[in-house]
Structure formats: structure tokens, C-alpha cells
Scaffold this motif. Structure first.
Motif, PDB file in Angstrom:
ATOM      1  N   ALA A   1      49.589   4.246  17.131  1.00 27.16           N
ATOM      2  CA  ALA A   1      49.451   5.323  18.111  1.00 27.16           C
ATOM      3  C   ALA A   1      48.348   4.934  19.090  1.00 27.16           C
ATOM      4  O   ALA A   1      47.315   4.394  18.687  1.00 27.16           O
ATOM      5  CB  ALA A   1      49.105   6.632  17.422  1.00 27.16           C
ATOM      6  N   LYS A   2      48.546   5.258  20.352  1.00 26.20           N
ATOM      7  CA  LYS A   2      47.555   4.927  21.360  1.00 26.20           C
ATOM      8  C   LYS A   2      46.497   6.020  21.432  1.00 26.20           C
ATOM      9  O   LYS A   2      46.337   6.720  22.438  1.00 26.20           O
ATOM     10  CB  LYS A   2      48.208   4.722  22.726  1.00 26.20           C
ATOM     11  CG  LYS A   2      47.319   3.959  23.698  1.00 26.20           C
ATOM     12  CD  LYS A   2      48.037   3.622  24.994  1.00 26.20           C
ATOM     13  CE  LYS A   2      47.140   2.821  25.913  1.00 26.20           C
ATOM     14  NZ  LYS A   2      47.811   2.495  27.205  1.00 26.20           N
ATOM     15  N   PHE A   3      45.779   6.116  20.312  1.00 23.19           N
ATOM     16  CA  PHE A   3      44.661   7.023  20.176  1.00 23.19           C
ATOM     17  C   PHE A   3      43.552   6.278  19.460  1.00 23.19           C
ATOM     18  O   PHE A   3      43.783   5.283  18.786  1.00 23.19           O
ATOM     19  CB  PHE A   3      45.050   8.270  19.373  1.00 23.19           C
ATOM     20  CG  PHE A   3      46.081   9.136  20.031  1.00 23.19           C
ATOM     21  CD1 PHE A   3      47.346   9.241  19.493  1.00 23.19           C
ATOM     22  CD2 PHE A   3      45.775   9.857  21.183  1.00 23.19           C
ATOM     23  CE1 PHE A   3      48.313  10.036  20.092  1.00 23.19           C
ATOM     24  CE2 PHE A   3      46.731  10.652  21.781  1.00 23.19           C
ATOM     25  CZ  PHE A   3      47.999  10.745  21.236  1.00 23.19           C
TER      26      PHE A   3
ATOM     27  N   GLU B   1      53.396  12.778  11.129  1.00 23.45           N
ATOM     28  CA  GLU B   1      54.049  11.558  11.586  1.00 23.45           C
ATOM     29  C   GLU B   1      54.203  11.547  13.095  1.00 23.45           C
ATOM     30  O   GLU B   1      54.187  10.469  13.701  1.00 23.45           O
ATOM     31  CB  GLU B   1      55.437  11.440  10.949  1.00 23.45           C
ATOM     32  CG  GLU B   1      55.426  11.239   9.463  1.00 23.45           C
ATOM     33  CD  GLU B   1      56.840  11.153   8.928  1.00 23.45           C
ATOM     34  OE1 GLU B   1      57.034  11.464   7.753  1.00 23.45           O
ATOM     35  OE2 GLU B   1      57.740  10.756   9.690  1.00 23.45           O
ATOM     36  N   SER B   2      54.344  12.711  13.690  1.00 18.78           N
ATOM     37  CA  SER B   2      54.565  12.796  15.135  1.00 18.78           C
ATOM     38  C   SER B   2      53.386  12.253  15.931  1.00 18.78           C
ATOM     39  O   SER B   2      53.497  12.006  17.135  1.00 18.78           O
ATOM     40  CB  SER B   2      54.871  14.240  15.537  1.00 18.78           C
ATOM     41  OG  SER B   2      53.813  15.096  15.149  1.00 18.78           O
ATOM     42  N   TRP B   3      52.236  12.073  15.263  1.00 17.18           N
ATOM     43  CA  TRP B   3      51.059  11.488  15.932  1.00 17.18           C
ATOM     44  C   TRP B   3      51.347  10.061  16.363  1.00 17.18           C
ATOM     45  O   TRP B   3      50.791   9.570  17.336  1.00 17.18           O
ATOM     46  CB  TRP B   3      49.889  11.525  14.964  1.00 17.18           C
ATOM     47  CG  TRP B   3      48.579  11.134  15.553  1.00 17.18           C
ATOM     48  CD1 TRP B   3      48.035   9.883  15.617  1.00 17.18           C
ATOM     49  CD2 TRP B   3      47.610  12.007  16.149  1.00 17.18           C
ATOM     50  NE1 TRP B   3      46.801   9.913  16.228  1.00 17.18           N
ATOM     51  CE2 TRP B   3      46.509  11.197  16.561  1.00 17.18           C
ATOM     52  CE3 TRP B   3      47.566  13.380  16.380  1.00 17.18           C
ATOM     53  CZ2 TRP B   3      45.398  11.743  17.175  1.00 17.18           C
ATOM     54  CZ3 TRP B   3      46.449  13.913  16.987  1.00 17.18           C
ATOM     55  CH2 TRP B   3      45.386  13.102  17.384  1.00 17.18           C
ATOM     56  N   TYR B   4      52.223   9.396  15.599  1.00 18.88           N
ATOM     57  CA  TYR B   4      52.468   7.972  15.791  1.00 18.88           C
ATOM     58  C   TYR B   4      53.670   7.746  16.700  1.00 18.88           C
ATOM     59  O   TYR B   4      54.694   8.406  16.567  1.00 18.88           O
ATOM     60  CB  TYR B   4      52.700   7.294  14.446  1.00 18.88           C
ATOM     61  CG  TYR B   4      51.479   7.319  13.554  1.00 18.88           C
ATOM     62  CD1 TYR B   4      51.152   8.452  12.822  1.00 18.88           C
ATOM     63  CD2 TYR B   4      50.651   6.207  13.457  1.00 18.88           C
ATOM     64  CE1 TYR B   4      50.019   8.473  12.021  1.00 18.88           C
ATOM     65  CE2 TYR B   4      49.527   6.219  12.655  1.00 18.88           C
ATOM     66  CZ  TYR B   4      49.217   7.362  11.934  1.00 18.88           C
ATOM     67  OH  TYR B   4      48.097   7.382  11.137  1.00 18.88           O
TER      68      TYR B   4
ATOM     69  N   CYS C   1      45.201   2.974  17.208  1.00 21.57           N
ATOM     70  CA  CYS C   1      44.920   3.171  15.799  1.00 21.57           C
ATOM     71  C   CYS C   1      46.242   2.954  15.050  1.00 21.57           C
ATOM     72  O   CYS C   1      47.312   3.029  15.647  1.00 21.57           O
ATOM     73  CB  CYS C   1      44.364   4.562  15.526  1.00 21.57           C
ATOM     74  SG  CYS C   1      45.463   5.931  15.977  1.00 21.57           S
ATOM     75  N   MET C   2      46.163   2.665  13.759  1.00 17.02           N
ATOM     76  CA  MET C   2      47.369   2.323  13.022  1.00 17.02           C
ATOM     77  C   MET C   2      47.333   2.887  11.611  1.00 17.02           C
ATOM     78  O   MET C   2      46.267   3.233  11.090  1.00 17.02           O
ATOM     79  CB  MET C   2      47.545   0.802  12.962  1.00 17.02           C
ATOM     80  CG  MET C   2      47.643   0.147  14.342  1.00 17.02           C
ATOM     81  SD  MET C   2      48.031  -1.604  14.265  1.00 17.02           S
ATOM     82  CE  MET C   2      49.766  -1.538  13.824  1.00 17.02           C
TER      83      MET C   2
END
Length: 128
Positions: free
Chosen positions: A102-104, A112-115, A37-38
Motif C-alpha cells: 500500500a502506498k502509505f 484488506e482494503s487498505w492494500y 508499506c507492506m
């Protein structure tokens, strides 16, 4: 696993439109962009970075209230780019726009830490 490179930022007048892009360049052969996802973020000096728009692996999109109805995020799986179409630009849209991945399956606008992967940014200036 991937390098992100933004382009298309420039100066525009209030009310104008601009399309910026983020190209993902695989670093490893096994990279599959359909697994990521981006999102687009923007930052101005003295302010925290703000999540602007995000797109999930199934195409679901979400936007910050400040850009809802004016900005559109999209994936071009032929060109391998993440695009942000910005319409009715306002001076407060002036910022450095940065794409992230992010590989989700789902990408929120925060935190931001999600990415995991980030580009260097492209600058957008909107003059009144």
C-alpha cells in the motif's frame, strides 16, 4: 504500479522453520518501494484471509497474536524483497501466504482494503 511475486512456500514439519519471500517488480519507472508499506496475509479454505505481519516505511513491524514471537517480517532493499521468517511452525500455520503493498507510510493488519497491490500467493504446509 507494482507486481508482487511470492516464493519459497513448501512443506515443513512441526517445529521447523521456513523463509518465504515476495519480490516487487515495478511496472512503472517512477515506482519507489520506499513509499510503500507492506504486509503478509494468509488464507485457508473456508476461512477469512488473516493479516499475519506488516512493516511500515520506517521499519516498524506488527504481528498477529498467533505468530508473535515466531514470525519476523523484514524488507531487503537490495534484493527488493519482503521476507517472512517463520520459526517453530505449527500445523495451524498451513495456508497460502500472500503479500500485499500500500502506498502509505503505515500498514495495519486489517482491513484488506487498505492494500492496493496483491501477489498470487505461495503455499505453506506444516505436517505434524
Amino acid at each position: 504500479q507494482v507486481q508482487l511475486v511470492e516464493s519459497g512456500g513448501r512443506s515443513e514439519q512441526t517445529g521447523g522453520s521456513l523463509r518465504i519471500s515476495c519480490k516487487d517488480i515495478p511496472i512503472i519507472p517512477s515506482y519507489d518501494r520506499s513509499e510503500y508499506c507492506m504486509g503478509w496475509f494468509r488464507q485457508t479454505p473456508g476461512k477469512e484471509r488473516e493479516g499475519v505481519a506488516a512493516i511500515d516505511t520506517d521499519g516498524t513491524t506488527r504481528y498477529a497474536d498467533s505468530v508473535e514471537g515466531r514470525f519476523t517480517i523484514s524488507n531487503d532493499n537490495i534484493k527488493n524483497t519482503l521476507d517472512l521468517q517463520m520459526n517453530n511452525l505449527q500445523p495451524e500455520d498451513s495456508a497460502t501466504y500472500v503479500c500485499a503493498a500500500a502506498k502509505f507510510s503505515r500498514c495495519p493488519l486489517a482491513p484488506e482494503s487498505w492494500y492496493e497491490f496483491w501477489g498470487q500467493g505461495t503455499e505453506v504446509t506444516v505436517s505434524s
